[in-house]
Design a protein around this motif. Structure first.
Motif, PDB file in Angstrom:
ATOM      1  N   GLN A 310       3.675  29.961 -32.453  1.00  0.00           N
ATOM      2  CA  GLN A 310       3.997  29.410 -33.773  1.00  0.00           C
ATOM      3  C   GLN A 310       4.345  30.556 -34.721  1.00  0.00           C
ATOM      4  O   GLN A 310       3.556  31.497 -34.872  1.00  0.00           O
ATOM      5  CB  GLN A 310       2.829  28.606 -34.336  1.00  0.00           C
ATOM      6  N   THR A 325      -0.269  32.778 -30.825  1.00  0.00           N
ATOM      7  CA  THR A 325      -0.177  32.112 -29.518  1.00  0.00           C
ATOM      8  C   THR A 325      -1.185  30.979 -29.478  1.00  0.00           C
ATOM      9  O   THR A 325      -2.342  31.143 -29.850  1.00  0.00           O
ATOM     10  CB  THR A 325      -0.541  33.062 -28.359  1.00  0.00           C
ATOM     11  N   LEU A 326      -0.734  29.834 -29.028  1.00  0.00           N
ATOM     12  CA  LEU A 326      -1.605  28.665 -28.919  1.00  0.00           C
ATOM     13  C   LEU A 326      -1.507  28.120 -27.506  1.00  0.00           C
ATOM     14  O   LEU A 326      -0.410  27.875 -26.994  1.00  0.00           O
ATOM     15  CB  LEU A 326      -1.187  27.613 -29.946  1.00  0.00           C
ATOM     16  N   MET A 327      -2.637  27.982 -26.890  1.00  0.00           N
ATOM     17  CA  MET A 327      -2.640  27.624 -25.485  1.00  0.00           C
ATOM     18  C   MET A 327      -2.383  26.140 -25.292  1.00  0.00           C
ATOM     19  O   MET A 327      -2.808  25.317 -26.103  1.00  0.00           O
ATOM     20  CB  MET A 327      -3.976  28.006 -24.877  1.00  0.00           C
ATOM     21  N   ILE A 352     -13.178  30.426 -20.056  1.00  0.00           N
ATOM     22  CA  ILE A 352     -12.446  30.978 -21.205  1.00  0.00           C
ATOM     23  C   ILE A 352     -12.192  32.471 -21.039  1.00  0.00           C
ATOM     24  O   ILE A 352     -11.169  32.983 -21.496  1.00  0.00           O
ATOM     25  CB  ILE A 352     -13.210  30.705 -22.534  1.00  0.00           C
ATOM     26  N   ASN A 383      -5.935  34.104 -30.421  1.00  0.00           N
ATOM     27  CA  ASN A 383      -7.275  33.572 -30.689  1.00  0.00           C
ATOM     28  C   ASN A 383      -8.281  34.103 -29.671  1.00  0.00           C
ATOM     29  O   ASN A 383      -8.031  34.062 -28.472  1.00  0.00           O
ATOM     30  CB  ASN A 383      -7.273  32.047 -30.596  1.00  0.00           C
ATOM     31  N   GLN A 388     -15.655  34.999 -25.368  1.00  0.00           N
ATOM     32  CA  GLN A 388     -14.864  36.175 -25.002  1.00  0.00           C
ATOM     33  C   GLN A 388     -15.326  37.384 -25.803  1.00  0.00           C
ATOM     34  O   GLN A 388     -15.429  38.483 -25.285  1.00  0.00           O
ATOM     35  CB  GLN A 388     -13.396  35.932 -25.380  1.00  0.00           C
ATOM     36  N   GLU A 415      -7.712  36.947 -33.616  1.00  0.00           N
ATOM     37  CA  GLU A 415      -8.261  35.937 -34.527  1.00  0.00           C
ATOM     38  C   GLU A 415      -9.651  35.523 -34.052  1.00  0.00           C
ATOM     39  O   GLU A 415      -9.826  35.058 -32.934  1.00  0.00           O
ATOM     40  CB  GLU A 415      -7.368  34.684 -34.552  1.00  0.00           C
ATOM     41  N   ASP A 445     -10.138  33.501 -38.696  1.00  0.00           N
ATOM     42  CA  ASP A 445      -9.434  32.229 -38.537  1.00  0.00           C
ATOM     43  C   ASP A 445     -10.217  31.133 -39.259  1.00  0.00           C
ATOM     44  O   ASP A 445     -11.437  31.217 -39.377  1.00  0.00           O
ATOM     45  CB  ASP A 445      -9.351  31.907 -37.040  1.00  0.00           C
ATOM     46  N   GLY A 503      -1.212  25.724 -41.772  1.00  0.00           N
ATOM     47  CA  GLY A 503      -0.949  24.288 -41.908  1.00  0.00           C
ATOM     48  C   GLY A 503      -0.100  23.918 -43.110  1.00  0.00           C
ATOM     49  O   GLY A 503      -0.285  22.854 -43.702  1.00  0.00           O
ATOM     50  N   GLU A 505       2.847  22.307 -44.688  1.00  0.00           N
ATOM     51  CA  GLU A 505       3.763  21.283 -44.200  1.00  0.00           C
ATOM     52  C   GLU A 505       4.850  20.928 -45.207  1.00  0.00           C
ATOM     53  O   GLU A 505       5.848  20.298 -44.843  1.00  0.00           O
ATOM     54  CB  GLU A 505       2.974  20.015 -43.815  1.00  0.00           C
ATOM     55  N   GLY A 523       2.936  27.132 -40.490  1.00  0.00           N
ATOM     56  CA  GLY A 523       2.795  25.673 -40.561  1.00  0.00           C
ATOM     57  C   GLY A 523       4.031  24.979 -40.048  1.00  0.00           C
ATOM     58  O   GLY A 523       5.042  25.627 -39.736  1.00  0.00           O
ATOM     59  N   TYR A 524       3.915  23.663 -39.967  1.00  0.00           N
ATOM     60  CA  TYR A 524       5.022  22.892 -39.415  1.00  0.00           C
ATOM     61  C   TYR A 524       6.303  23.081 -40.230  1.00  0.00           C
ATOM     62  O   TYR A 524       7.396  22.993 -39.710  1.00  0.00           O
ATOM     63  CB  TYR A 524       4.650  21.404 -39.353  1.00  0.00           C
ATOM     64  N   PRO A 529       4.387  25.037 -33.281  1.00  0.00           N
ATOM     65  CA  PRO A 529       4.168  25.813 -32.054  1.00  0.00           C
ATOM     66  C   PRO A 529       5.259  25.443 -31.047  1.00  0.00           C
ATOM     67  O   PRO A 529       5.579  24.261 -30.903  1.00  0.00           O
ATOM     68  CB  PRO A 529       2.790  25.328 -31.579  1.00  0.00           C
TER      69      PRO A 529
HETATM   70  P1  C2E Z   1      -6.142  27.651 -34.834  1.00  0.00           P
HETATM   71  O1  C2E Z   1      -6.238  29.013 -34.269  1.00  0.00           O
HETATM   72  O2  C2E Z   1      -6.626  27.473 -36.229  1.00  0.00           O
HETATM   73  O3  C2E Z   1      -4.640  27.235 -34.683  1.00  0.00           O
HETATM   74  C1  C2E Z   1      -3.928  26.524 -35.622  1.00  0.00           C
HETATM   75  C2  C2E Z   1      -3.841  25.085 -35.243  1.00  0.00           C
HETATM   76  O4  C2E Z   1      -3.210  24.379 -36.304  1.00  0.00           O
HETATM   77  C3  C2E Z   1      -2.964  24.840 -34.015  1.00  0.00           C
HETATM   78  O5  C2E Z   1      -3.499  23.713 -33.327  1.00  0.00           O
HETATM   79  C4  C2E Z   1      -1.640  24.486 -34.644  1.00  0.00           C
HETATM   80  O6  C2E Z   1      -0.821  23.709 -33.791  1.00  0.00           O
HETATM   81  C5  C2E Z   1      -2.088  23.694 -35.828  1.00  0.00           C
HETATM   82  N1  C2E Z   1      -1.084  23.701 -36.887  1.00  0.00           N
HETATM   83  C6  C2E Z   1      -0.275  24.718 -37.245  1.00  0.00           C
HETATM   84  N2  C2E Z   1       0.492  24.368 -38.297  1.00  0.00           N
HETATM   85  C7  C2E Z   1       0.159  23.096 -38.611  1.00  0.00           C
HETATM   86  C8  C2E Z   1       0.613  22.181 -39.627  1.00  0.00           C
HETATM   87  O7  C2E Z   1       1.474  22.464 -40.433  1.00  0.00           O
HETATM   88  N3  C2E Z   1       0.004  20.960 -39.638  1.00  0.00           N
HETATM   89  C9  C2E Z   1      -0.945  20.608 -38.769  1.00  0.00           C
HETATM   90  N4  C2E Z   1      -1.482  19.394 -38.851  1.00  0.00           N
HETATM   91  N5  C2E Z   1      -1.397  21.442 -37.804  1.00  0.00           N
HETATM   92  C10 C2E Z   1      -0.832  22.691 -37.732  1.00  0.00           C
HETATM   93  P2  C2E Z   1      -3.658  23.734 -31.776  1.00  0.00           P
HETATM   94  O8  C2E Z   1      -2.526  24.418 -31.134  1.00  0.00           O
HETATM   95  O9  C2E Z   1      -3.970  22.338 -31.359  1.00  0.00           O
HETATM   96  O10 C2E Z   1      -4.923  24.641 -31.557  1.00  0.00           O
HETATM   97  C11 C2E Z   1      -6.163  24.247 -32.003  1.00  0.00           C
HETATM   98  C12 C2E Z   1      -7.169  25.347 -31.888  1.00  0.00           C
HETATM   99  O11 C2E Z   1      -7.421  25.671 -30.540  1.00  0.00           O
HETATM  100  C13 C2E Z   1      -6.722  26.652 -32.522  1.00  0.00           C
HETATM  101  O12 C2E Z   1      -6.934  26.589 -33.906  1.00  0.00           O
HETATM  102  C14 C2E Z   1      -7.611  27.623 -31.838  1.00  0.00           C
HETATM  103  O13 C2E Z   1      -8.874  27.667 -32.450  1.00  0.00           O
HETATM  104  C15 C2E Z   1      -7.778  27.021 -30.453  1.00  0.00           C
HETATM  105  N6  C2E Z   1      -6.890  27.737 -29.528  1.00  0.00           N
HETATM  106  C16 C2E Z   1      -5.585  27.559 -29.280  1.00  0.00           C
HETATM  107  N7  C2E Z   1      -5.148  28.445 -28.361  1.00  0.00           N
HETATM  108  C17 C2E Z   1      -6.194  29.217 -28.042  1.00  0.00           C
HETATM  109  C18 C2E Z   1      -6.380  30.333 -27.154  1.00  0.00           C
HETATM  110  O14 C2E Z   1      -5.459  30.832 -26.475  1.00  0.00           O
HETATM  111  N8  C2E Z   1      -7.637  30.878 -27.080  1.00  0.00           N
HETATM  112  C19 C2E Z   1      -8.648  30.392 -27.832  1.00  0.00           C
HETATM  113  N9  C2E Z   1      -9.844  30.958 -27.731  1.00  0.00           N
HETATM  114  N10 C2E Z   1      -8.509  29.348 -28.669  1.00  0.00           N
HETATM  115  C20 C2E Z   1      -7.294  28.774 -28.788  1.00  0.00           C
END
Ligand code: C2E
Ligand code: MG
Ligand code: MG
Length: 557
Positions: A310, A325-327, A352, A383, A388, A415, A445, A503, A505, A523-524, A529
């Motif tokens: 993202q 990076t978002l998994m 993890i 993240n 970890q 983060e 974060d 976030g 939007e 954000g979106y 992402p």
């Molecule tokens: P995070 O690190 O706070 O990531 C941001 C989350 O907000 C992401 O959700 C993203 O898709 C979402 N987001 C970004 N912009 C917007 C927006 O404008 N509106 C809305 N409604 N949402 C937005 P995602 O991808 O579902 O990830 C959720 C959480 O999962 C992340 O929160 C993070 O804590 C965790 N995560 C994701 N990838 C990893 C990873 O590789 N390792 C670890 N440990 N945690 C991860």
């Protein structure tokens, strides 16, 4: 016969004693007194029928009979294993021979083994195995009687310091004393078990209301607060307690334990030396989804995990500065599984560490490719989960990712959440300083949603605050959120931290934040992402746009 260390007896066909060996006399009195006495008189009453059956059997021709019997000796009963056989004497009459082996020793050993399998060797308390058995028993009782009970997880605060600083023998002594104190605080009907290094679990039948829980856990905490005197050291530890109640919170053993554990973590994170009762509003560990968990291991082997990226953009120019990076898990039948569903499971089972190491390395390598397209330096934000962060190997993982990708340390942002830092601030301090030695930057974060102690902003080497999207969502309408965002921006300015608004939007949200000095937006609105190839297309596009539109602020409109 005289030399035999065992009980040896000759009996007449009616069972009366004709001869008793030395050892027999030692136990039951002089031989002269024994002679003529029926053997059964020496046995516990309940065991007499077995003797008669055995005599009948050998007289009827069976070669020998072996059975257990208790001898009455003084006021005690001693368990013997008896072997009975018959033979023809020199006088041509039928006689019986009894050889008895004292089972006391063996019995003690068996008991000891049973005890060892179900108890902790250091404290002699029940171990996890016995605990689990007891919980199931208490659940069965509670179900029948319609009563509730609590499970309390008790974690010693600062025990690691004792162990590391004063050595294991002192640590062991502290644990033993702690166990004894806790045990003394509880009722006999309560079970106390040791389930981990410095973790105990108590089952508290009949303790279910808030007042009752407060009373019991208050005593548990208090008893560990007084100093421990070991080898002329005066040691202070304390305890954090987490409680889950049957059946309000969960009805099943594993779930109850998991919730009590989650509550205890919260107690530790929020100041220690306190008790937290699990509440539904607390995001406890996820319902244990076994099918999902099994599938995860498979998914790792099949390579079903992937990374989305993202964009994080400059609030003013909207130029992409980096990516988070978002998994994602691309499940063959469930489709895209969001991280909120699988990260907590991976966190519980340890997967993890593997997934996180992979994500970090893959992200670093990917960034190199992004830079080739963008033809300028970018950064990557990854993240790092609490587990970890606590893992000893994490620094090796970090070094490997940096070396393998050829990235500069400063291009990497790690983060972490506030909670991660607060679990063990002393440990956090060392790890963070090692991370920053590698030039990696630290971002907090979801800033503002944890249990912030603002003091940590001063104590730890933090570079970035990511304002949680909960505070952005209702901007600019919500005055309260606006106040919070302004305060964070102000704080960051004075502490020389950068701020990312998460976030975002809408245009309104973006311009509100930008006008108040927020440098970075995620954000979106400025980019969802996306898969790596799409992110590369976006980078190409933005280069193109830069030439066509000198004022980038028009681009998104
Ligand atoms: P995070 O690190 O706070 O990531 C941001 C989350 O907000 C992401 O959700 C993203 O898709 C979402 N987001 C970004 N912009 C917007 C927006 O404008 N509106 C809305 N409604 N949402 C937005 P995602 O991808 O579902 O990830 C959720 C959480 O999962 C992340 O929160 C993070 O804590 C965790 N995560 C994701 N990838 C990893 C990873 O590789 N390792 C670890 N440990 N945690 C991860
Ligand atoms: Mg994040
Ligand atoms: Mg976040």
């Amino acid at each position: 016969m005289e030399e035999a260390g065992d009980v040896v007896l000759r009996l007449g066909a009616e069972g009366q004693i004709l001869f008793a060996s030395q050892r027999t006399s030692e136990l039951f009195g002089a031989e002269s007194a024994l002679t003529g006495t029926p053997l059964e008189k020496l046995l516990a009453e309940d065991d007499r029928p077995a003797l008669h059956t055995a005599i009948a059997a050998v007289l009827a021709g069976e070669r020998n009979r072996q059975f257990e019997s208790r001898f009455k000796v003084a006021n005690k009963e001693i368990r013997f294993e008896l072997r009975l056989s018959s033979y023809i004497s020199q006088q041509a009459s039928i006689e019986l021979l009894v050889v008895g082996r004292d089972m006391t020793q063996q019995q003690a050993t068996e008991e000891r083994l049973r005890h060892m399998a179900t108890h902790d060797a250091l404290t002699e308390l029940p171990n996890r195995l016995l605990l689990s058995d007891r919980i199931r028993m208490v659940i069965a009782n509670a179900r029948r009687s319609g009563q509730s009970f609590s499970i309390a997880t008790i974690g010693l605060d600062g025990f690691k310091k004792v162990n590391d600083g004063l050595g294991h023998p002192v640590g062991d002594a502290v644990l033993r004393i702690a166990a004894a104190r806790l045990r003394k605080t509880l009722r006999d009907s309560d079970t106390l078990a040791r389930v981990g290094g410095d973790e105990f679990v108590a089952i508290l039948p009949g303790t279910a209301t808030e007042a009752q829980i407060k009373l019991v856990t208050g005593r548990l905490i208090a008893t560990l607060q007084s100093p421990f005197e070991v080898d002329s050291h005066t040691i202070y530890v304390g305890a954090s307690v987490g409680v889950a109640v049957y059946p309000q919170h969960a009805e099943e053993e594993g779930r109850l334990l998991a919730l009590a554990d989650a509550a205890m973590s919260l107690a530790k994170e929020t100041g220690k030396a306190r008790c937290v009762v699990y509440s539904q509003t607390q995001s406890g560990p996820p319902e244990h989804d076994i099918s999902l968990e099994a599938a995860m291991f498979q998914a790792v082997r099949e390579g079903e995990f992937l990374l989305f990226y993202q964009p994080i953009v400059d609030a003013r120019t909207r130029e992409i500065q980096g990516f988070e990076t978002l998994m994602r898990w691309k499940h063959p039948t469930l489709g895209m599984v969001p991280p909120a569903r699988f990260i907590p499971i991976a966190e519980t089972n340890g997967l993890i560490n593997l997934l996180g190491a992979w994500a970090l390395k893959a992200a670093c390598v990917q960034l190199k490719q992004f830079e080739e397209v963008a033809k300028r330096p970018l950064y990557i934000s990854v993240n790092i989960s609490p587990r970890q962060f606590r893992n000893d190997k994490f620094l090796d993982v970090l070094d490997d990712a940096i070396a393998f990708s050829g990235l500069l340390g400063e291009q990497l942002v790690l983060e972490i959440t506030e909670g991660t830092l607060m679990v063990d601030p002393v440990h956090a301090e060392t790890i963070l300083s090692k991370m920053t030695q590698r030039k990696a930057r630290i971002a907090i974060d979801d800033f503002g949603t944890g249990y912030s102690s603002l003091a940590y902003l001063k104590r730890f080497p933090i570079s970035v605050l990511k304002i949680d999207r909960a505070f952005i969502r209702d901007l600019p309408g919500s005055q309260k959120d606006a106040a919070i965002c302004n305060a964070v921006l102000d704080l960051a300015k004075h502490l020389d931290l950068s701020v990312v608004a998460e976030g975002v939007e809408t245009e309104e949200q973006l311009s509100y934040m930008e006008q108040r000095g927020c440098q970075y937006i995620q954000g979106y609105l400025t980019g969802k992402p996306m898969a790596a190839n799409i992110a590369m297309a976006a980078l190409r596009e933005s280069m193109h746009l830069k030439i066509v539109h000198p004022d980038l602020r028009q681009v998104g409109k």
